[in-house]
Design an enzyme around this catalytic site. Sequence first.
Site: not given
Ligand code: GLA
Length: 736
Positions: A479, A547
């Site tokens: 990420d 997300d």
């Molecule tokens: C980001 C990712 C999510 C998740 C969060 C965790 O927003 O896109 O899918 O992994 O971080 O903090």
Amino acid sequence: MAVIYHAESRTFHLYNDAFSYIFKIMDPGIPVHLYYGRKIHDRDAFDYLLETARRPMAVVLSEDRPDLSLEHLKLEYPVYGTGDMRNPALDVRHENGSRLLELLYENHQITAGKSVPADLPGVYTEKDEEAETLALVLRDAESSLQVILYYSVMEEMPVLIRSAQIVNAGQNEIRLETAMSLSLDLPEMEYDMITLTGAWARERHVRRSPLHEGVQSIGSLRGFSSNNFSPFFALAEKNTDENSGTAVGVSIIYSGSFLAEAAADTYHTVRIRIGIHPETFEWHLQPGDSFRTPEAVLVYSDAGLNGMSQAFHTLCRTRIARGIWRDRCRPVLVNNWEGTYFDFDEEKLLAIARCAKDLGMEMFVLDDGWFRCRSSDRTGLGDWIVDTDKFPRGIRHFTDAVHAMGLLCGIWIEPEMVSPGTDLFREHPEWIIHEEGRPMHAGRHQYVLDYSNPDVVDAVFEKISAVLAESRVDYVKWDMNRSMSDVYSMTLKHQGELMHRYILGVYALYSRLIEKFPGILFESCASGGARFDMGMLYYAPQCWTSDDTDAYERQKIQYGTSYVYPLSSMGSHVSAVPNHQLHRSISFKTRADTAYFGTFGYELDLTKLTEEEKAEVRRQICFMKEHRQLIQFGTFFRLRSPFEGNETAWMCVSPDRSEAVIAYYRQTQEVNAGYRRIRLQGLDPDGLYAIEGQTETYYGDALMHAGLLLSDASCGEEKSEEGDYISRLYVLKRIA
Ligand code: GLA
């Protein structure tokens, strides 16, 4: 496929079955563009395509040719200051402050195959016959700056790859201020520009607008490609739609700040440029140094936007993505993020994993929150030491337990960041991008590590390697959750190099981890799909698309994402309702029917499902396992756009056209609506197809030309049972 050089006319003709790309070297050595479009017959010369005109106020090339001005020629790699008044591909500063260059032909080489630029992602070949590459060498006599333009024609795809290498072969330092990957001048401006724009949770929405005189550009100054503008645009002729008409797709194999631009001048020619964003870029070349731009990809399609996308898909899937997962169906997974957020311990996760196994899933992914001090997103990033409150017997105990269930196991990391409160933050403030003495600006409560510093990359490599070795995971979700600010490096000599060196550091870390752990499936992520680009696909064959897991929003996001990126690269999960981003409730069926068109998984607490829901999940997983080869590796066609109406439709066809899956989605229910049908694509016209669950059979040509009839209870007086946000899938099999 060929790259032909006609020595007498000094003309290069680059072509394959789909397109021709032609330019010539004009006295005193200027590469002048002549044609890019559908393949045309080769000839000894194409001089009739050279349009020249005596134009008032033009700066001329020489007094005896008043009709020749750089401003009015179509140029291959233009510079500013010697007569061309448009935006340049290359802009330099010599030691005396001059920015002048006269890049003239020196020599060229034509070679079989194509290599990937060192330290950068790129298109590779497996056999030399797959591509042919022209290296065109230009030189500025005064400074001895050399520019090598690379052009690779792919044999089987309507794809041309371009990049440039700039070599300081002189005695003095030269500073690059702009070094685009590609510049291309087209003779007309009657195009629509298509871009993929968005923001967090609404990535890659399709926008289409006519070109007008002036500059139309998209880009990113964030240090990564961004969810605001995907590093891509298409120029489509006015009548081009999904299935017919001409389009040129332009993209770049890069994950950092970029600029992509179409500039129409007042003579109605268009200059396309794509490359590293000049605003946040400079590069110092000492004598002997060279700089290589990222690769730009040009796709030519005369089979509409689907034709363009299919070429991008094949390229991304087969000649950018790498590794053992490239051609493998992706495991059906459960990810605990939306199921638990930070509130979990080993026991709770193992209960979800057991449930996942029982339902037929293949992998458990442990998302954010497994490491020390990580009870919220305010702290914890950087040390990468397991939280023993959550995992009292260590991470390996947990991953062993998941493996023992017969599941693969994955883990989340965010290795480019550091949070306050960590040892890393305390011990190495000089490793954080910021300028001492000035305020540091947080994003998601965290700061960006200075990956332009090789010591930082080494240190993170050691830490993350230790985690991966200890946990023996099969999958990593990498990420990256904030834009770069306070862009200053405590160790770098030339600050203008920071953003590009940063992304080179990210690529270096990816390369080292891939080399050490070749079996791991990497999924890239950046607050969802904020770094969904071809650069990342070279290292991570899939990317968390957004997300936003609401099914209707996902239809839009996946529709737009499919303009460039293949379904095998799109992370897509079924989540709980009410949806956590929109608070909207969409049926389990529609949520799965949407998530199938990607890598597929679940992102909810499986232990909370009712028995009835579990039975449905079992059916969904069976469906995906049966059809994922076709979905993830077949040919994808968009049929109806959610950006244009109340319905969305798309389909996947197997390479031999014996099978297809069609998805139809409707947002809001209508009353007494018109009749509905949809014309399918890509089938065998002579094949006889049966639709699963129906007795009627249909010829492929009938389904493609007469269409698949979709009229339902909303078309007439009957009351529909279906309601809002419905979906239907049609599975087609050729039976004769
Ligand atoms: C980001 C990712 C999510 C998740 C969060 C965790 O927003 O896109 O899918 O992994 O971080 O903090």
